[in-house]
Design a protein around this motif. Structure first.
Motif, PDB file in Angstrom:
ATOM      1  N   THR A  78       9.670  -5.355  11.042  1.00  0.00           N
ATOM      2  CA  THR A  78       9.466  -4.210  11.685  1.00  0.00           C
ATOM      3  C   THR A  78       7.814  -4.260  11.913  1.00  0.00           C
ATOM      4  O   THR A  78       7.346  -3.667  13.054  1.00  0.00           O
ATOM      5  N   ARG A  83       9.821 -13.015  14.215  1.00  0.00           N
ATOM      6  CA  ARG A  83      11.105 -13.258  14.842  1.00  0.00           C
ATOM      7  C   ARG A  83      11.772 -14.668  14.113  1.00  0.00           C
ATOM      8  O   ARG A  83      12.729 -15.177  14.969  1.00  0.00           O
ATOM      9  N   SER A 157      18.760  -6.033  12.414  1.00  0.00           N
ATOM     10  CA  SER A 157      19.070  -6.386  13.806  1.00  0.00           C
ATOM     11  C   SER A 157      20.179  -5.197  14.434  1.00  0.00           C
ATOM     12  O   SER A 157      20.006  -4.950  15.407  1.00  0.00           O
ATOM     13  N   HIS A 160      18.054  -2.580  15.531  1.00  0.00           N
ATOM     14  CA  HIS A 160      17.164  -2.667  16.688  1.00  0.00           C
ATOM     15  C   HIS A 160      17.707  -3.836  17.498  1.00  0.00           C
ATOM     16  O   HIS A 160      17.504  -4.926  17.796  1.00  0.00           O
ATOM     17  N   HIS A 163      16.243  -6.314  20.060  1.00  0.00           N
ATOM     18  CA  HIS A 163      14.936  -7.364  19.766  1.00  0.00           C
ATOM     19  C   HIS A 163      15.362  -8.857  20.380  1.00  0.00           C
ATOM     20  O   HIS A 163      16.590  -9.334  20.752  1.00  0.00           O
ATOM     21  N   ARG A 237      19.548 -10.616  23.606  1.00  0.00           N
ATOM     22  CA  ARG A 237      19.011  -9.913  22.689  1.00  0.00           C
ATOM     23  C   ARG A 237      19.888  -9.267  21.573  1.00  0.00           C
ATOM     24  O   ARG A 237      21.075  -8.862  21.781  1.00  0.00           O
ATOM     25  N   GLU A 373       9.608  -8.822  24.356  1.00  0.00           N
ATOM     26  CA  GLU A 373      10.490  -7.743  23.485  1.00  0.00           C
ATOM     27  C   GLU A 373      10.613  -6.517  24.017  1.00  0.00           C
ATOM     28  O   GLU A 373      11.531  -5.586  23.905  1.00  0.00           O
TER      29      GLU A 373
END
Length: 378
Positions: A78, A83, A157, A160, A163, A237, A373
């Protein structure tokens, strides 16, 4: 009741333009055309003071190399935009093998202050793969078990979903660093099957980018990369992919009967001509700079390291970091996404705070300033 407003057409037009912009900026981007920052030994916490003191008297260079720490995985994702993570895994099918570190006894015998209880819930007593660095002396971790670590990844994940893919590098620890330390259990066929079972029990299939998803029915992964290339970034993603850090016997055992990783969860690091070749570990971006660039140019994914053993941070030396960036390796691993100011201002991140930037080798057609992103971020 019908809404009548002269602004509604403008609102719809703005939404349409925003949607088109989002699609147009990343629709043609492939997974291998990005570059992201990863963390090395992502679970690692600096050892308790008494353990560090004891270790420094025995081997000061080792103690210096272990003097780094990471924030919890969720915070890495965050706040720091990490990543790619790395988890060191120890087989513990019966439970309890790492529940009582010998270092606790050694600290007491040396008359040093006692170490805190590091497993108040008793998770290490239960069967399952454990996450730590070195048994008995460097065992402090933000995630005690593989399942705990993967659950944290999956929960973040799901919260979000847009991502770019998270790459989870798994190192299977089998070696005994010293006869004084707890001897690890080797990863045989059963232990490798248990590893995959634990991953699948936590990470839903639809969240995993597996070798089969890239191979797409071709005989080998290199065949598939030549024919199809990597999936589009927008198509993956919210996905998670796994790689095995190990080379040698345990990797070869994992490939046995699955030469192109058919049905397997983890990618493995092998020579470019191997049927399973898709991702490679090349840790030295200085000595292997040209090699990394060639691999990336041929369509492979590569993970390299910006620093190691705290050396670059202590010297504020950015030379390896800068070569890692320029090499085109998609995953740049570091212990210093943010600096340890006790050492220096050394840190590893992209200009402008990008989470995923255009790859300098495979993404030269993309704007350097765009965050892949968040493509609309300014």
């Amino acid at each position: 009741m019908r809404l009548k407003s002269p602004y509604l057409p403008l609102l719809f037009l703005a939404l349409f333009i925003w949607g088109c912009a989002t699609v147009s900026r990343t629709a043609s981007v492939r997974l291998n055309q990005m570059q992201v920052i990863g963390s090395h030994n992502s679970y690692h916490l600096r050892a308790y003071d008494s353990l560090r003191t004891m270790l420094a008297t025995k081997n000061p260079l080792v103690a210096m190399g272990l003097d780094y720490t990471h924030v919890p995985l969720t915070e890495q994702f965050t706040r720091l935009g990490i990543r790619q993570i790395e988890l060191d895994c120890f087989a513990d099918p019966d439970g309890g093998l790492y529940a009582h570190p010998k270092g606790v006894e050694w600290v007491a015998a040396a008359g040093l202050p006692p170490t805190p209880i590091h497993d108040p819930e008793g998770k290490l007593l239960k069967p399952g793969i454990k996450v730590l660095h070195v048994p008995d002396i460097d065992y402090c971790t933000t995630v005690l078990t593989l399942k705990d670590g993967l659950k944290e990844v999956v929960d973040w994940s799901k919260a979000h979903p847009a991502h770019v893919p998270i790459f989870v590098l798994i190192e299977l620890k089998e070696d005994q660093d010293s006869a004084l330390l707890t001897k690890p259990i080797r990863f045989g066929e059963k232990e490798l099957a248990d590893l995959e079972a634990e991953i699948r029990s936590v990470v839903p299939r639809e969240k995993i980018l597996m070798p089969d998803d890239v191979r797409r029915g071709e005989p080998t992964l290199p065949d598939a990369l030549r024919k199809f290339g990597w999936p589009g970034l927008d198509a993956v993603r919210g996905k998670i992919l796994f790689g095995m850090d190990n080379e040698g016997a345990v990797r070869d055992l994992y490939l046995q009967g699955h030469p192109a990783l058919e049905g397997k969860v983890l990618f493995v690091s092998v020579p470019a001509t191997n049927a399973a070749a898709a991702w490679m570990k090349v840790n030295d971006p200085v000595g292997d700079f040209d090699h990394i660039q060639k691999l990336v140019g041929k369509g492979f994914l590569v993970r390299t390291r910006a620093d190691s053993d705290t050396r670059q941070s202590r010297a504020n030396d950015t030379s390896q970091r800068d070569k890692a960036f320029a090499s085109g390796a998609q995953f740049i691993s570091t212990d210093y996404r943010e600096p340890n100011l006790k050492f220096s201002s050394y840190s590893v991140g992209f200009e402008g705070g990008q989470v995923a930037r255009a790859n300098p080798v495979s993404g030269t057609n993309l704007p350097l300033t765009m965050d892949l992103e968040n493509p609309l971020k300014r």
